[in-house]
Design a protein around this motif. Structure first.
Motif: not given
Lengths: 181, 733
Positions: B487-499
């Motif tokens: 499992v490869i994870q790419i995590a950012d602490d940014g704005a996230g997705l705007n649903s």
């Protein structure tokens, strides 16, 4: 289309002195032919593993000396009924060019007849209408003993792009049915 | 391939590795500027490339790397400090070196184009330009302690000690003539005459030579030449020549420059750099031998110690030589642990192992069919061997993902500079291993996802501060193993997705009907839909979704899956799940009707009987109560072939499979047990097929299909959530 024929025949000319060799076979009761140069091998029908969620014309996959080869039901592909596998049924293996080399594909036919030598003079372009087969599947018509045999355009009949696309469509159709249900 | 071509291939490979190392080192220097080992590795990288390029006559590369090397040498010696600016220039230099090498390799004959030459000059200026301000002359050159030469000033002079034997005069030796001759080679700065063994009065024999000389001698001649002066006297005189201090550094440099392809003896190394002559070594060896003989046994004194005692060489030089010797030994030892193998050979081996696995399965079948009990034992032990051969062969192709990860340091650094954002990349799980063929194919999707995270995920520092986040954004790359997958994870602490925005777009595109009942997760997954990825729409959507369908397609082509998990305002985590290998897996064979399927064993949780008491089965809703858990299930036969239900089914089994956190049951007629599965590609025709990822050849020669567990679990869950699924309604009809 006529370009295609010329290239095909001139190719044959070089090898066979103006006479092309064609493998004829039966699908249902109709005779078809393909250039012998396209045919890699003819094998008896063996254990075919059916592949789920595919359209009718995908007959299944077979083990050909260790590699897995798809088999197309030619009858279904030519918009007829699915073939009934009989004792005379055979798989004609042809190599189809892909972007990354060639791939073997098997065609399930009802009976393999013979290899005919057809001079170019007896080959005519496909008619625009009058057959129930998609015109782009027909490479040309060959006259043999006053009977016309359809020469199949293998690259179109077994077009990988189209085969994989159609299996996609078949699935989405199924799902559409599921959704509407 | 000619030998030269082969050598060039090795050179190209080596240079690429060195440059990659160099980049890593530079990037790590940004955080730890004082790490001397890292600086050394930078120096070595440039030095080695310079050396190898010289071998092939790539003068452009040599010229450029030489400058970089000298700058790095200064840094290494503490004459120049390393700062962000220098690191940037060095990073550019690294790229430039790669370009130069590529040019040399591809168009060996062609001269270096003007653009490259200009770039070289510009970088050299940048590299060396600051030298005048930053450079601090190193005044504290190495101070050497010279023992025994105390009375004589040794500043930069050769120190020659001549101890004539008593018979010298009788044998026709005249010390004076030697000293005179010595003067033709240089200047005698000081001479000290000693007669320590001169007996008193009558005991003195005037025909004996009691004289010892210590000479401080200045000359550019090398040690061999000086020693040659006393060649005739060597039988009657004990000659010791100690090189001057200034020579010391030269020797050290020479020592360091010695090629380290094989371990040399200490004496040979010192002779080669000119610090010793063969005579010195021979004498020292003789005395070493003498000591061993006189003391009869016990460990002999090391040669280095004897040489220092004999005042023919300085202690630090011996130390240096010993260090070098040790390094060479270590280097050779580490090289011996690796063998470079052509990847195609390895691929061929793995194919053969695959065939072996299939044949051994065929043999087992025959043994079983004919009930050959005595052959059964042999077959079983062979089977065990075959499976360990299989595992070993596959392990050969396993590489750590760390190398791929560390490439992204540069991407993050460059892109964040470009975007004026402050972004830190954290890497963990770099030691996680997976098949090299998978690693190669994962690079592009990963780059895409990381760029997305940097570009659209992380906000600008001002925006971040406004919402109360630290100005510095973080991107995390993580990898770990989970049930036969990586499992490869790419995590950012940014704005996230705007649903909402995604949903609006999807509605406008007709991807979603207005009366949808999509969960948050479903909406996030829409970014992988092809329809949302055209450029025009993507810019409105803050760019998210460009090529995401391609990313998903590439990953699925590797029999992997991708999940997205995003909280608006807090960040996005994308998890890629990939099989560890593309060649051979442990499978679990099941049967429905006459069809047989393989489920990757790593994904099988348990098998239960369909009608067992402990679980309740809901035929309409399609779920099982498994010890209190809701387990959606799928009748494989029905799902795949729309079979009309057989009213009296045989005993059925449920294979409980899991993928990540989700579980589902596959209802099958038969369980065939474990099966070593050689994965055969299904080819282009089936590339868009859902539910099946590949095929394998069974022992009896038939083909069995390998299930795409992930995809089928999704299908099972959908089946459960829809009250009147297609397949159920068919059966009712």
């Amino acid at each position: 289309m006529s370009n295609l024929i010329r290239r095909e025949t001139s190719h044959v000319v070089a090898v066979q002195e103006q006479v092309g060799q064609y493998l004829t076979f039966l699908v249902g009761t109709e005779s078809f032919a393909v250039s012998i140069l396209d045919v890699k091998e003819i094998i008896e029908i063996a254990n075919v593993t059916r592949v789920p969620l595919t359209p009718d014309y995908i007959h299944g996959v077979i083990n050909l000396r260790g590699s897995v080869v798809p088999v197309i039901d030619l009858s279904a592909r030519l918009s007829r009924h699915c073939s009934e596998v009989s004792k005379r049924s055979c798989i004609v293996l042809v190599a189809v060019e892909t972007g990354e080399g060639s791939q073997l594909i098997g065609m399930l036919v009802d009976e393999v007849r013979e290899i005919l030598e057809i001079p170019p003079a007896n080959i005519q372009p496909a008619p625009d209408f009058g057959t129930d087969i998609r015109t782009d599947f027909i490479q040309a018509m060959a006259r043999v003993d006053d009977v016309f045999i359809i020469l199949l355009a293998i690259s179109r009949v077994l077009s990988l792009d189209e085969l994989s696309l159609l299996s996609d469509l078949a699935q989405s159709q199924e799902h559409l049915v599921a959704a509407s249900d | 391939m000619s030998e030269l071509d082969a050598a060039l291939t090795v050179f190209a490979q080596e240079a690429e590795e060195l440059l990659t190392d160099m980049e890593d080192a530079l990037l790590s220097l940004e955080t730890k500027p004082d790490d001397s080992e890292t600086i050394n590795s930078l120096f070595r990288a440039m030095h080695t490339i310079k050396g190898s390029s010289g071998l092939f006559g790539f003068s452009a590369v040599v010229g450029f790397t030489h400058e970089a090397e000298s700058v790095l040498d200064k840094v290494r010696n503490g004459e120049r400090s390393i700062d962000a600016e220098l690191i940037s220039v060095l990073l550019d230099s690294k790229d430039h070196t790669a370009k130069l090498i590529e040019h040399c390799l591809t168009q060996q004959e062609a001269p270096i184009p003007a653009s490259l030459a200009a770039e070289s000059e510009r970088l050299i200026r940048q590299l060396t330009g600051r030298q005048t301000t930053d450079l601090q002359q190193s005044d504290d050159s190495v101070q050497l302690e010279i023992e025994g030469g105390g009375e004589i000033s040794v500043d930069d002079n050769w120190l020659i000690s001549l101890e004539f034997q008593k018979d010298a005069f009788r044998n026709g030796m005249d010390p004076l003539s030697f000293i005179r001759y010595l003067r033709t080679l240089g200047e005698i700065k000081q001479i000290l005459t000693m007669a320590p063994e001169l007996p008193a009065g009558d005991d003195m024999d005037p025909e004996n030579c009691y004289l010892h000389f210590k000479i401080a001698f200045q000359s550019d001649a090398n040690k061999q030449t000086i020693e040659a002066v006393f060649d005739f006297a060597s039988d009657d005189c004990d000659i010791k020549i100690l090189p001057p201090n200034s020579k010391f550094e030269e020797y050290v440099n020479l020592l360091n420059a010695q090629d380290d392809n094989h371990v040399k003896r200490l004496g040979d190394m010192l002779v080669q750099v000119g610090a010793l002559t063969q005579n010195d070594v021979d004498h020292a060896l003789q005395s070493q031998q003498a000591i061993v003989e006189s003391e009869n046994q016990g460990p002999s004194k090391p040669l280095g110690e004897i040489l220092v005692e004999r005042h023919v060489v300085q202690q630090p030089l011996v130390d240096q030589a010993l260090k070098k010797q040790e390094q060479t030994k270590q280097k050779l030892a580490s090289e011996a642990n690796y063998i470079r193998v052509d990847a195609t050979k390895l691929g061929h081996l793995i194919n053969l192992v695959g065939e072996l696995v299939i044949s051994s399965a065929a043999m087992n079948l025959i043994v079983e069919r004919h009930g050959l009990s005595d052959a059964g034992d042999v077959a079983a032990s062979m089977n065990a061997l075959v499976s360990s051969i299989r595992d070993t062969a596959l392990e050969l192709r396993m590489v750590q993902i760390g190398e791929t990860f560390s490439r992204f340091k540069r991407v993050v650094r460059d892109v964040s500079k470009e975007l004026n954002k402050d972004i830190e990349l954290y890497i963990s799980g770099g030691e996680t291993e997976l098949d090299k063929t998978v690693v190669e194919k994962i690079n592009d999707p990963l780059t895409h996802l990381i760029r997305n995270a940097l570009d659209h995920g992380i906000e600008s520092p001002a925006q971040r501060l406004a919402v109360g986040k630290p100005a510095q954004g973080t991107v995390q790359l993580n990898a770990y193993h989970e049930s036969g997958h990586i499992v490869i994870q790419i995590a950012d602490d940014g704005a996230g997705l705007n649903s909402e925005k995604i949903l609006d777009k999807a509605l406008a595109n007709g991807l979603v009907k207005p009366d949808h009942d999509l969960s948050q997760q479903d909406i996030h997954n829409l970014i992988f839909a092809a329809g949302l990825s055209t450029k025009d729409q993507a810019t409105n959507l803050s760019g998210r979704g460009v090529g995401m369908d391609v990313v998903k397609k590439n990953i699925e082509a590797l029999r992997g899956s991708v999940e997205i998990d995003s909280i608006e305002g807090e960040g996005t985590t994308i998890s890629i799940r990939l099989p560890l290998t593309l060649a051979i897996i442990d499978g679990f064979m099941v049967g429905t009707g006459q069809d047989r399927y393989i489920i990757p064993l790593s994904m099988v949780d348990e098998c239960i009987e369909m009608n067992a008491n402990e679980c309740e089965i809901d035929e309409i809703q399609h779920y099982i109560n498994l010890r209190g858990q809701v387990l959606p299930y799928l009748r494989l036969g029905d799902y795949f072939h729309n079979q009309i239900a057989d009213t009296h089914r045989k005993r059925e089994s449920v294979v409980v499979v899991k993928s990540g956190q989700t579980k589902a049951g596959f209802v099958v007629d038969e369980l065939h047990g474990e099966h070593q599965t050689v994965i055969k590609p299904l080819g282009k025709v089936f590339e868009r097929l859902n539910g099946i990822t590949g095929a394998t050849v069974l022992g009896d020669g038939n083909v069995a299909l390998i299930l795409d567990v992930q995809g089928l679990i999704q299908a099972a869950i959908k089946n459960k959530s829809r009250p009147a699924p297609f397949l159920t309604s068919q059966r009712i009809q």
